[in-house]
Structure formats: structure tokens, C-alpha cells
Design an enzyme around this catalytic site. Structure first.
Site, mmCIF file in Angstrom:
data_model
loop_
_atom_site.group_PDB
_atom_site.id
_atom_site.type_symbol
_atom_site.label_atom_id
_atom_site.label_comp_id
_atom_site.label_asym_id
_atom_site.label_seq_id
_atom_site.Cartn_x
_atom_site.Cartn_y
_atom_site.Cartn_z
ATOM 1 N N GLY A 24 -2.428 4.413 7.612
ATOM 2 C CA GLY A 24 -2.510 4.923 6.244
ATOM 3 C C GLY A 24 -3.474 4.100 5.417
ATOM 4 O O GLY A 24 -4.553 3.706 5.874
ATOM 5 N N GLN A 26 -3.468 0.985 4.164
ATOM 6 C CA GLN A 26 -3.810 -0.340 4.672
ATOM 7 C C GLN A 26 -4.247 -0.290 6.138
ATOM 8 O O GLN A 26 -5.191 -0.967 6.539
ATOM 9 C CB GLN A 26 -2.609 -1.295 4.534
ATOM 10 C CG GLN A 26 -2.263 -1.653 3.088
ATOM 11 C CD GLN A 26 -3.304 -2.541 2.429
ATOM 12 O OE1 GLN A 26 -3.927 -3.372 3.065
ATOM 13 N NE2 GLN A 26 -3.515 -2.330 1.141
ATOM 14 N N ARG A 46 3.225 7.460 14.996
ATOM 15 C CA ARG A 46 3.988 8.579 15.568
ATOM 16 C C ARG A 46 3.089 9.812 15.538
ATOM 17 O O ARG A 46 2.068 9.834 14.856
ATOM 18 C CB ARG A 46 5.297 8.798 14.821
ATOM 19 C CG ARG A 46 5.141 8.824 13.331
ATOM 20 C CD ARG A 46 6.436 9.011 12.613
ATOM 21 N NE ARG A 46 6.065 9.346 11.221
ATOM 22 C CZ ARG A 46 6.900 9.605 10.269
ATOM 23 N NH1 ARG A 46 8.190 9.559 10.496
ATOM 24 N NH2 ARG A 46 6.470 9.893 9.050
ATOM 25 N N ASP A 80 7.307 0.431 3.275
ATOM 26 C CA ASP A 80 8.359 -0.571 3.428
ATOM 27 C C ASP A 80 9.738 0.043 3.726
ATOM 28 O O ASP A 80 10.495 -0.490 4.529
ATOM 29 C CB ASP A 80 8.424 -1.435 2.159
ATOM 30 C CG ASP A 80 7.096 -2.143 1.914
ATOM 31 O OD1 ASP A 80 6.786 -3.074 2.683
ATOM 32 O OD2 ASP A 80 6.359 -1.741 1.005
ATOM 33 N N HIS A 105 3.372 -7.152 3.160
ATOM 34 C CA HIS A 105 4.122 -7.264 1.904
ATOM 35 C C HIS A 105 5.439 -7.941 2.279
ATOM 36 O O HIS A 105 6.002 -7.671 3.342
ATOM 37 C CB HIS A 105 4.339 -5.867 1.321
ATOM 38 C CG HIS A 105 5.118 -5.811 0.040
ATOM 39 N ND1 HIS A 105 5.170 -6.851 -0.862
ATOM 40 C CD2 HIS A 105 5.872 -4.818 -0.502
ATOM 41 C CE1 HIS A 105 5.925 -6.493 -1.894
ATOM 42 N NE2 HIS A 105 6.359 -5.277 -1.691
ATOM 43 N N GLU A 192 3.786 -3.713 -10.052
ATOM 44 C CA GLU A 192 3.937 -2.262 -9.960
ATOM 45 C C GLU A 192 4.881 -1.700 -11.021
ATOM 46 O O GLU A 192 4.685 -0.612 -11.527
ATOM 47 C CB GLU A 192 4.483 -1.876 -8.573
ATOM 48 C CG GLU A 192 3.477 -2.083 -7.459
ATOM 49 C CD GLU A 192 4.095 -2.110 -6.072
ATOM 50 O OE1 GLU A 192 3.348 -2.295 -5.105
ATOM 51 O OE2 GLU A 192 5.342 -1.971 -5.931
ATOM 52 N N SER A 251 -19.200 -6.720 -30.367
ATOM 53 C CA SER A 251 -19.864 -6.931 -31.659
ATOM 54 C C SER A 251 -18.860 -7.608 -32.595
ATOM 55 O O SER A 251 -17.658 -7.603 -32.325
ATOM 56 C CB SER A 251 -20.271 -5.584 -32.243
ATOM 57 O OG SER A 251 -19.091 -4.826 -32.513
HETATM 58 P P1 NDP Z 1 1.010 4.248 3.748
HETATM 59 O O1 NDP Z 1 1.928 5.063 2.926
HETATM 60 O O2 NDP Z 1 -0.442 4.515 3.609
HETATM 61 O O3 NDP Z 1 1.434 4.407 5.282
HETATM 62 C C1 NDP Z 1 1.160 5.558 5.972
HETATM 63 C C2 NDP Z 1 1.325 5.269 7.448
HETATM 64 O O4 NDP Z 1 2.707 5.028 7.744
HETATM 65 C C3 NDP Z 1 0.918 6.444 8.280
HETATM 66 O O5 NDP Z 1 0.379 5.951 9.483
HETATM 67 C C4 NDP Z 1 2.232 7.150 8.514
HETATM 68 O O6 NDP Z 1 2.199 7.881 9.692
HETATM 69 C C5 NDP Z 1 3.156 5.977 8.694
HETATM 70 N N1 NDP Z 1 4.561 6.292 8.418
HETATM 71 C C6 NDP Z 1 5.087 6.722 7.246
HETATM 72 N N2 NDP Z 1 6.410 6.858 7.344
HETATM 73 C C7 NDP Z 1 6.736 6.509 8.608
HETATM 74 C C8 NDP Z 1 7.965 6.454 9.322
HETATM 75 N N3 NDP Z 1 9.135 6.777 8.744
HETATM 76 N N4 NDP Z 1 7.912 6.068 10.612
HETATM 77 C C9 NDP Z 1 6.742 5.751 11.205
HETATM 78 N N5 NDP Z 1 5.556 5.786 10.573
HETATM 79 C C10 NDP Z 1 5.555 6.152 9.298
HETATM 80 O O7 NDP Z 1 1.368 2.705 3.571
HETATM 81 P P2 NDP Z 1 0.505 1.533 2.902
HETATM 82 O O8 NDP Z 1 -0.720 1.309 3.690
HETATM 83 O O9 NDP Z 1 0.427 1.757 1.439
HETATM 84 O O10 NDP Z 1 1.511 0.312 3.090
HETATM 85 C C11 NDP Z 1 1.679 -0.342 4.333
HETATM 86 C C12 NDP Z 1 2.182 -1.743 4.055
HETATM 87 O O11 NDP Z 1 1.187 -2.450 3.332
HETATM 88 C C13 NDP Z 1 3.445 -1.805 3.226
HETATM 89 O O12 NDP Z 1 4.217 -2.876 3.671
HETATM 90 C C14 NDP Z 1 2.916 -2.075 1.823
HETATM 91 O O13 NDP Z 1 3.855 -2.726 0.994
HETATM 92 C C15 NDP Z 1 1.750 -2.986 2.146
HETATM 93 N N6 NDP Z 1 0.714 -3.041 1.123
HETATM 94 C C16 NDP Z 1 0.180 -1.889 0.602
HETATM 95 C C17 NDP Z 1 -0.818 -1.958 -0.347
HETATM 96 C C18 NDP Z 1 -1.474 -0.729 -0.859
HETATM 97 O O14 NDP Z 1 -2.437 -0.865 -1.611
HETATM 98 N N7 NDP Z 1 -1.065 0.484 -0.519
HETATM 99 C C19 NDP Z 1 -1.310 -3.258 -0.855
HETATM 100 C C20 NDP Z 1 -0.746 -4.396 -0.174
HETATM 101 C C21 NDP Z 1 0.246 -4.274 0.751
HETATM 102 P P3 NDP Z 1 2.441 9.485 9.758
HETATM 103 O O15 NDP Z 1 2.467 10.033 8.360
HETATM 104 O O16 NDP Z 1 1.336 9.996 10.608
HETATM 105 O O17 NDP Z 1 3.763 9.588 10.399
#
Ligand code: NDP
Length: 327
Positions: A24, A26, A46, A80, A105, A192, A251
Site C-alpha cells: 500500500g 508505505q 493476500r 495497524d 509505527h 493525527e 510585508s
Molecule cells: P495501507 O492502508 O496503505 O496498507 C495497504 C496494504 O495492506 C495493502 O497491501 C493491503 O492489501 C494490505 N492489507 C490491508 N488490510 C489487510 C488485512 N486485513 N490483511 C492483510 N493485508 C491487508 O497502509 P499504510 O502503508 O498506510 O500503513 C502501513 C504501516 O505503516 C502502518 O503500520 C502505518 O501505521 C505505518 N505508517 C504509515 C504512514 C502513512 O503515511 N500512511 C506513515 C508512517 C507509518 P490488500 O488490500 O491487497 O489486501
């Protein structure tokens, strides 16, 4: 002390494969930067929405369990709230003693949502930026800030390996600051839950006051927000100082107007809300609310989306974008 390029080396993870779990916001940025730094990467996702993206970007893409099994460094980059189930079902059985388990995180560690085995290296490597700039700044030769915390050092090399990953993603170009997992979690959630809503709402309130008093919505939107002037001010301020940018670029009329209202608009009640929000983060009330929301498939997120889509500010922004498109 902060860690920079001179304190870290990708050679500290030489011969290791990194599993990026989740593709996603990150995951995509981490994976691309690691690969361009010459680190072998396998994606675990997945069979869902994001999997085709990883495949299309040319990554060795497997199930989460298989990716974890194929790597000695595993970075969990899914939301998370999803960590506990995925960790216990897919990661725990596939992590071996000596593997490095990384989180971006502190949330799941701070609130005991995952329980990595004693033989693992465990560390926090938390980017202080959303995904796109992590990639963009890697490509332009700069980087973004990250926080680091070694939670468990089973191999004696946990910090060196974590900094090796940080160097490969580009964090050590900007700087990596040691911060405890508890603090990182609190800072992140407080930003946040307090600062971000304050900033967004202050733009909205300014816009609404102007429109209510007869100003043209698109002109108000542009001046308060969409010209990018305020964003540019905050970018400059991040380097030279919050007040310095007004000193240097404003200014006398601007400086006089600003200083006349500074400190008068946010009262003690707002600080009190800030304290209450921080308390709710610390005592787990926010955690409980988040887990309830996730279990019910995010009903309040859905409501909020509807609200902001129909808000006058959003409508003005759409109107403005239509003008741009027709130009
Ligand atoms: P995203 O929401 O972008 O994550 C999406 C990814 O997670 C996809 O690959 C999705 O796969 C997968 N996913 C979602 N739900 C599930 C599930 N139930 N089981 C398995 N896979 C799942 O997350 P972020 O990148 O925002 O965050 C990731 C981490 O990074 C977190 O810990 C966050 O706190 C941390 N973080 C995020 C920041 C940000 O700017 N967003 C900044 C700093 C840290 P699919 O949909 O294909 O199943």
C-alpha cells in the site's frame, strides 16, 4: 544523536532478503527504494486489491506466509488494526530465530498487539512521511526523516541491520532519530488526532466565515488554501522556523496583522482538548475505539466521507478543478 548515511550501510544487510508485507502507501515506496538500492525484495500480499500492483511493478509477489518464510528481514506494512491477525496466522509461524522483524509505527508494539518470539531482532523504523514523498525524494537523491527504536536485539546486530534498511530506503540521507516506541506511537497519534484536524478545520472555518460574509467561494478557497501559498509557507517554515518565514517574507502589513492575532485564537479550551486526546491515546481508549470501528467495517469513516464530499469547501474545490480542466 541522529544517524546519517555515514553511520549506516546497506552492506550490513548484505545477503539478506527483505519481505515487504503489504503493498500500500508505505509498502510500495519501501519496496521500490530497497530494490533500487540493490536489496533483494519479496512482496507478501493476500490475493486482493494490491497484489496486481506488486506483480505489475515486477516484484516477486507471494502470499504473506510464503514471503515471510523466504526472507530474513520482514517489514509489516499493512494497516495497524490488521496486525494481530496477520502476525499470528502468517508471520509468527514463518519467522526464524535471528530474523529481523520491523514495524513502521509503534502502535502494535506499544499496545501489545503483536508478540514476536524472543529469538527475533525487533525494531521500529518509522517514516515521518506518507508514501509518495518517500519514493520521490529517494529518486531525487534526498530522503525523509524516520524514527528508530531497537526493541529487542537478539543477534547483537539489530541496530546495524535496521540502519542498513534505513539507508536502503533513503532515511539516513535525511536523518534517523532514536525515539522510544511508546513516544513514537504517542507523537504519531497525537499529530493525527490533534494537529491535523486543527489544521484542516482552520482552513474550513476560515473559508466558511468568508463565504457566509459574502465572499466568492472559489476566490476564498484559493486564497485560504488552494493556491498552495499556505502550504509553501509551512514548507519554508519547516526549515527556517515557524515565525521566521513571516519575518522574512511578510510585508509590514502582514507582520502587523499576524502578530496582532497570534495567541488569541486558540483558547485554553483547545489545549484542554489536546490534553484529553493525549490521555485517550495513552490509556488505550483510542485503541478500543479503533478496534471497534475496524470490526464494524469503518462505519464512521464512511459517514465522514459523505459529509466532506458534500461540504461547501469540497464543492468549491471541484468547481475550481473544473475551471482548470476547461482551460
Ligand atoms: P495501507 O492502508 O496503505 O496498507 C495497504 C496494504 O495492506 C495493502 O497491501 C493491503 O492489501 C494490505 N492489507 C490491508 N488490510 C489487510 C488485512 N486485513 N490483511 C492483510 N493485508 C491487508 O497502509 P499504510 O502503508 O498506510 O500503513 C502501513 C504501516 O505503516 C502502518 O503500520 C502505518 O501505521 C505505518 N505508517 C504509515 C504512514 C502513512 O503515511 N500512511 C506513515 C508512517 C507509518 P490488500 O488490500 O491487497 O489486501
Amino acid at each position: 544523536t541522529m544517524y546519517f548515511d555515514k553511520d549506516a550501510s546497506v552492506t550490513d544487510i548484505a545477503g539478506e532478503t527483505v519481505a515487504v508485507i503489504g503493498y500500500g502507501i508505505q509498502g510500495r515506496a519501501f519496496a521500490a527504494n530497497l530494490r533500487d538500492s540493490g536489496v533483494p525484495v519479496v512482496i507478501g500480499n493476500r490475493d486482493d486489491e494490491y497484489r496486481p500492483d506488486a506483480v505489475a511493478d515486477g516484484f516477486d509477489t507471494r502470499s504473506i506466509a510464503e514471503a515471510a518464510a523466504a526472507a530474513s528481514i520482514v517489514i509489516l506494512l499493512i494497516p495497524d488494526e490488521a496486525h494481530p491477525a496477520v502476525f499470528s496466522a502468517d508471520l509468527a509461524p514463518n519467522l526464524r530465530d535471528g530474523d529481523l522483524f520491523l514495524l513502521a509505527h509503534g502502535f502494535s508494539l506499544r499496545f501489545d498487539r503483536v508478540d514476536p518470539a524472543p529469538g527475533l531482532d525487533v525494531a521500529l523504523l518509522a517514516p515521518k512521511m506518507f508514501g509518495r514523498p518517500i519514493r520521490r525524494r529517494y529518486l531525487d537523491g534526498s530522503g525523509v526523516l524516520a524514527f528508530v527504536d531497537v526493541v529487542r536485539d537478539a543477534t547483537g546486530r539489530a541496530l546495524a541491520r535496521t540502519l542498513g534498511v534505513a539507508a536502503a530506503v533513503g532515511f539516513t540521507r535525511y536523518g534517523v532519530l532514536p525515539v522510544s516506541t511508546a513516544t513514537e506511537t504517542e507523537l504519531d497519534l497525537f499529530q493525527e488526532q490533534f494537529l491535523t484536524p486543527l489544521l484542516l478545520d482552520s482552513v474550513r472555518v476560515a473559508f466558511e466565515v468568508l463565504v457566509e460574509q459574502g465572499c466568492d467561494p472559489v476566490a476564498a478557497l484559493l486564497d485560504m488554501h488552494a493556491s498552495g501559498e499556505m502550504a509553501e509557507m509551512m514548507v519554508e517554515a519547516a526549515t527556517i522556523g515557524l515565525y521566521e518565514v513571516i519575518e522574512q517574507q511578510g510585508s509590514p502589513t502582514c507582520r502587523f496583522g499576524v502578530q496582532r492575532q497570534l495567541g488569541t485564537l486558540l483558547g485554553e479550551d483547545v489545549r484542554e482538548r489536546g490534553r484529553a486526546i493525549l490521555a485517550g491515546i495513552r490509556d488505550g481508549s483510542f485503541l478500543t475505539a479503533l478496534e471497534r470501528e475496524a470490526a464494524a467495517d469503518y462505519p464512521s469513516l464512511e459517514r465522514y466521507r459523505e459529509d466532506y464530499r458534500s461540504a461547501p469547501l469540497t464543492r468549491a474545490h471541484e468547481e475550481y478543478r473544473a475551471v482548470l480542466r476547461s482551460a
